[in-house]
Design a protein around this motif. Structure first.
Motif, PDB file in Angstrom:
ATOM      1  N   MET A   1       0.822  -1.169   0.000  1.00  0.00           N
ATOM      2  CA  MET A   1       0.000   0.000   0.000  1.00  0.00           C
ATOM      3  C   MET A   1       0.868   1.235   0.000  1.00  0.00           C
ATOM      4  O   MET A   1       1.869   1.294   0.693  1.00  0.00           O
ATOM      5  CB  MET A   1      -0.864  -0.002   1.244  1.00  0.00           C
ATOM      6  N   LEU A   2       0.481   2.184  -0.753  1.00  0.00           N
ATOM      7  CA  LEU A   2       1.220   3.416  -0.848  1.00  0.00           C
ATOM      8  C   LEU A   2       0.373   4.517  -0.248  1.00  0.00           C
ATOM      9  O   LEU A   2      -0.794   4.677  -0.592  1.00  0.00           O
ATOM     10  CB  LEU A   2       1.525   3.711  -2.319  1.00  0.00           C
ATOM     11  N   LEU A   3       0.950   5.267   0.671  1.00  0.00           N
ATOM     12  CA  LEU A   3       0.221   6.376   1.271  1.00  0.00           C
ATOM     13  C   LEU A   3       0.737   7.678   0.685  1.00  0.00           C
ATOM     14  O   LEU A   3       1.938   7.916   0.647  1.00  0.00           O
ATOM     15  CB  LEU A   3       0.408   6.383   2.791  1.00  0.00           C
TER      16      LEU A   3
ATOM     17  N   THR B   1      -4.535   1.068  -2.608  1.00  0.00           N
ATOM     18  CA  THR B   1      -4.210  -0.358  -2.656  1.00  0.00           C
ATOM     19  C   THR B   1      -3.879  -0.678  -4.102  1.00  0.00           C
ATOM     20  O   THR B   1      -4.734  -0.551  -4.983  1.00  0.00           O
ATOM     21  CB  THR B   1      -5.390  -1.217  -2.165  1.00  0.00           C
ATOM     22  N   ARG B   2      -2.666  -1.078  -4.352  1.00  0.00           N
ATOM     23  CA  ARG B   2      -2.224  -1.367  -5.709  1.00  0.00           C
ATOM     24  C   ARG B   2      -2.792  -2.695  -6.190  1.00  0.00           C
ATOM     25  O   ARG B   2      -2.946  -3.641  -5.405  1.00  0.00           O
ATOM     26  CB  ARG B   2      -0.692  -1.399  -5.769  1.00  0.00           C
TER      27      ARG B   2
ATOM     28  N   GLN C   1     -11.449  -7.123  -1.950  1.00  0.00           N
ATOM     29  CA  GLN C   1     -12.511  -6.877  -0.968  1.00  0.00           C
ATOM     30  C   GLN C   1     -12.077  -5.777  -0.005  1.00  0.00           C
ATOM     31  O   GLN C   1     -10.937  -5.750   0.437  1.00  0.00           O
ATOM     32  CB  GLN C   1     -12.816  -8.130  -0.175  1.00  0.00           C
ATOM     33  N   PHE C   2     -13.006  -4.880   0.311  1.00  0.00           N
ATOM     34  CA  PHE C   2     -12.686  -3.829   1.262  1.00  0.00           C
ATOM     35  C   PHE C   2     -13.871  -3.525   2.155  1.00  0.00           C
ATOM     36  O   PHE C   2     -15.021  -3.741   1.786  1.00  0.00           O
ATOM     37  CB  PHE C   2     -12.216  -2.555   0.554  1.00  0.00           C
ATOM     38  N   GLN C   3     -13.572  -3.050   3.347  1.00  0.00           N
ATOM     39  CA  GLN C   3     -14.561  -2.550   4.306  1.00  0.00           C
ATOM     40  C   GLN C   3     -13.959  -1.284   4.898  1.00  0.00           C
ATOM     41  O   GLN C   3     -12.890  -1.347   5.508  1.00  0.00           O
ATOM     42  CB  GLN C   3     -14.821  -3.581   5.415  1.00  0.00           C
ATOM     43  N   ARG C   4     -14.589  -0.156   4.702  1.00  0.00           N
ATOM     44  CA  ARG C   4     -14.062   1.108   5.193  1.00  0.00           C
ATOM     45  C   ARG C   4     -14.362   1.275   6.680  1.00  0.00           C
ATOM     46  O   ARG C   4     -15.403   0.809   7.165  1.00  0.00           O
ATOM     47  CB  ARG C   4     -14.624   2.279   4.399  1.00  0.00           C
ATOM     48  N   PRO C   5     -13.457   1.941   7.405  1.00  0.00           N
ATOM     49  CA  PRO C   5     -13.638   2.121   8.847  1.00  0.00           C
ATOM     50  C   PRO C   5     -14.715   3.163   9.166  1.00  0.00           C
ATOM     51  O   PRO C   5     -15.036   4.011   8.321  1.00  0.00           O
ATOM     52  CB  PRO C   5     -12.263   2.592   9.327  1.00  0.00           C
ATOM     53  N   ASP C   6     -15.249   3.080  10.379  1.00  0.00           N
ATOM     54  CA  ASP C   6     -16.223   4.076  10.853  1.00  0.00           C
ATOM     55  C   ASP C   6     -15.637   5.470  10.681  1.00  0.00           C
ATOM     56  O   ASP C   6     -14.442   5.651  10.833  1.00  0.00           O
ATOM     57  CB  ASP C   6     -16.544   3.833  12.329  1.00  0.00           C
TER      58      ASP C   6
END
Length: 162
Positions: free
Chosen positions: A1-3, A30-31, A54-59
């Motif tokens: 992952m690149l920030l 996310t590459r 697959q992703f789930q974003r945080p609150d």
């Protein structure tokens, strides 16, 4: 992952109230090479389905999603999403149906919306693969309720009219 650092925007008027959500100062990327691809489980899919990224974003976000590829003849089981589901079709041709409604065909470039808590299924046609991006929200800890499998008779039933 690149920030990557994201430039903070300044308000023209310093008396403007701060937004109610928490701001962050980094963008997460996310590459493609780092995304995992898994096979769709036989409990929820018929045929060959692969799920990537697959992703789930945080609150406070409730958004989740993934890229799903259905080989010819593959499909989901009946299922429902508590806040609905958006499908962005990126490749191929597929079929979908909301319980009690007609079976419909869709194509690459189409965007589908299934309303909240509506039992439905979607998948590829018997002769052509289909890929879509699925986006839904989590409510009370779950983005989906899985149900029984779509039978061959339901899957192969004639297309309906919109």
């Amino acid at each position: 992952m690149l920030l990557l650092a994201v430039l903070a925007l300044t308000a023209a008027d310093s008396s403007t109230p701060a937004p109610i959500y928490q701001r962050t100062d980094v963008m997460e990327i996310t590459r493609k090479a780092d995304m995992q691809t898994v096979d769709g489980t036989a409990d929820y899919f018929t045929g060959k389905v692969t799920i990537t990224g697959q992703f789930q974003r945080p609150d406070p976000s409730r958004v989740s999603g993934a890229i799903a590829r259905f080989e010819p003849g593959a499909r989901t089981a009946w299922h429902a999403h508590p806040a609905g589901q958006t499908l962005i079709v990126t490749d191929g041709v597929g079929w979908t149906q909301v319980a009690g409604g007609p079976k419909l065909e869709f194509h690459a470039g189409d965007v589908l919306w299934c309303p909240a808590d509506r039992k439905h299924w979607h998948g590829a046609t018997p002769h052509e693969a289909m890929t879509h991006i699925a986006i839904q929200e989590t409510v009370n800890g779950s983005p989906v309720t899985w149900m029984e499998k779509v039978t061959d008779e339901e899957y192969l039933a004639p297309l309906g009219k919109e």
